[in-house]
Design a protein around this motif. Structure first.
Motif, PDB file in Angstrom:
ATOM      1  N   SER B  46      10.501   2.740  -0.474  1.00  0.00           N
ATOM      2  CA  SER B  46       9.301   1.927  -0.197  1.00  0.00           C
ATOM      3  C   SER B  46       9.704   0.537   0.286  1.00  0.00           C
ATOM      4  CB  SER B  46       8.438   1.773  -1.456  1.00  0.00           C
ATOM      5  OG  SER B  46       7.900   3.003  -1.840  1.00  0.00           O
ATOM      6  N   ARG B  47      10.636  -0.069  -0.422  1.00  0.00           N
ATOM      7  CA  ARG B  47      11.079  -1.424  -0.063  1.00  0.00           C
ATOM      8  C   ARG B  47      11.819  -1.419   1.276  1.00  0.00           C
ATOM      9  NH1 ARG B  47      12.375  -4.572  -4.527  1.00  0.00           N
ATOM     10  NH2 ARG B  47      13.304  -5.997  -3.005  1.00  0.00           N
ATOM     11  N   GLU B  50       9.284  -1.224   4.080  1.00  0.00           N
ATOM     12  CA  GLU B  50       8.681  -2.556   4.273  1.00  0.00           C
ATOM     13  C   GLU B  50       9.629  -3.431   5.092  1.00  0.00           C
ATOM     14  OE1 GLU B  50       6.047  -2.867   0.164  1.00  0.00           O
ATOM     15  OE2 GLU B  50       7.945  -3.940   0.327  1.00  0.00           O
ATOM     16  N   THR B 112       1.229   4.705   0.288  1.00  0.00           N
ATOM     17  CA  THR B 112       0.692   3.339   0.303  1.00  0.00           C
ATOM     18  C   THR B 112       1.455   2.454   1.279  1.00  0.00           C
ATOM     19  OG1 THR B 112      -0.023   3.570  -1.982  1.00  0.00           O
ATOM     20  CG2 THR B 112       0.173   1.324  -1.145  1.00  0.00           C
ATOM     21  N   VAL B 113       2.784   2.524   1.249  1.00  0.00           N
ATOM     22  CA  VAL B 113       3.555   1.626   2.111  1.00  0.00           C
ATOM     23  C   VAL B 113       3.437   2.042   3.580  1.00  0.00           C
ATOM     24  CG1 VAL B 113       5.827   2.735   1.831  1.00  0.00           C
ATOM     25  CG2 VAL B 113       5.710   0.342   2.363  1.00  0.00           C
ATOM     26  N   SER B 116      -0.233   1.124   4.751  1.00  0.00           N
ATOM     27  CA  SER B 116      -0.502  -0.311   4.917  1.00  0.00           C
ATOM     28  C   SER B 116       0.299  -0.891   6.081  1.00  0.00           C
ATOM     29  CB  SER B 116      -0.246  -1.066   3.610  1.00  0.00           C
ATOM     30  OG  SER B 116       1.093  -0.968   3.254  1.00  0.00           O
ATOM     31  N   THR B 117       1.483  -0.337   6.372  1.00  0.00           N
ATOM     32  CA  THR B 117       2.241  -0.792   7.540  1.00  0.00           C
ATOM     33  C   THR B 117       1.477  -0.466   8.830  1.00  0.00           C
ATOM     34  OG1 THR B 117       4.325  -0.459   6.372  1.00  0.00           O
ATOM     35  CG2 THR B 117       4.439  -0.583   8.768  1.00  0.00           C
TER      36      THR B 117
END
Lengths: 184, 184
Positions: B46-47, B50, B112-113, B116-117
């Motif tokens: 996830s990180r 991002e 989610t990631v 949202s990206t």
């Protein structure tokens, strides 16, 4: 074994789909894999993608032949994928795309099967656009664009867990074809 | 470790990217993974997504601000991805798409990631279209379509090992925006 492989690829892609899971899901004896597919996982997956693409090729042929205009054919494609995304909780979109992203750059056999499947679908759309009066070169261009737009929408539907990207893409493609329609 | 993860995800996706490979590629001590990312692979990925999306967000902001029209911004995006696809031998397209296809239906954090990206990129494009005179609702619709079309084109470039789908999609999007341009 091909059906079990196709189902797993469609939901989770190439890397997550192990041979043991394929054997367990298919109920086939373990020794039969390398007997039928001496090329191993790569050959099995190539054949499974060919098979998984067939219902979609048949749908495209049927929808394109039945639709009064190319724009109307978009609705049939959207209904098919919309139903599939919704009933699978967004696990199943295009049966080729995940493997194409994971493997087409590195595996020559999988690149070949993914590329030729997309080329076949694009040719079907281009032929229908040509029948509707677009010049062959222009029909090929618009078919390439329509395939990109729908494939991207299917990916974004899965990313967002929503049918909105597909509905929006269908509406814009319809408008685009109307704008670009050749004057009789 | 985030950079090594992002590079591996971009080329091969989530399932093929093992924690041992991440540790080997990053040179980080093995024990540091669960210290920094107590949620394990899902949190690390996830990180990493991002972080991998940041250069693209910055590019979009820069290109959209500099382009005289929204159509002109398409060229900057195509040049960026075209260069990346060509120099990576088609291994690197969208840094989010492969993980989105593999994981968004089943992993809530990764859904989610990814979602949202994509929503962020779509908002940037929609804001630029609104500045160019499109009504906000129409700008949002066109931004959704443009994102679908470009994402699909990036996938098809990798499948075909060719830049043609991206070039064609850019040309058609430019025509579509011109057709849809609000009358002043």
């Amino acid at each position: 074994m091909l059906d079990a492989t196709a189902e797993l690829l469609h939901r989770q892609g190439y890397a997550a789909t192990g041979l043991n899971q394929i054997i367990a899901d298919s109920g086939a004896p373990k020794g039969s894999l390398y007997f039928h597919f001496p090329g191993g996982k790569e050959e099995l997956v190539s054949r499974a993608i060919e098979r998984a693409s067939e219902p979609l090729t048949e749908l495209l042929e049927r929808v394109l032949a039945a639709a009064p205009t190319p724009e109307d054919a978009i609705d049939g494609v959207v209904a098919y994928f919309g139903g599939q995304l919704a009933t699978s909780a967004y696990a199943k979109g295009c049966p080729v795309a995940t493997v194409a992203l994971e493997q087409a750059a590195t595996s020559n056999p999988l690149h070949t099967v993914c590329s030729s499947t997309y080329a076949r679908w694009q040719q079907l759309v281009a032929a229908r656009l040509a029948t509707a009066g677009f010049a062959p070169a222009r029909a090929a261009e618009l078919a390439s664009f329509a395939l990109s737009a729908i494939e991207g929408a299917l990916m974004l539907c899965r990313a967002h867990r929503s049918l909105d990207p597909l509905a929006r893409t269908a509406a814009e493609l319809r408008r685009h074809l109307q704008h670009e329609r050749p004057t009789p």
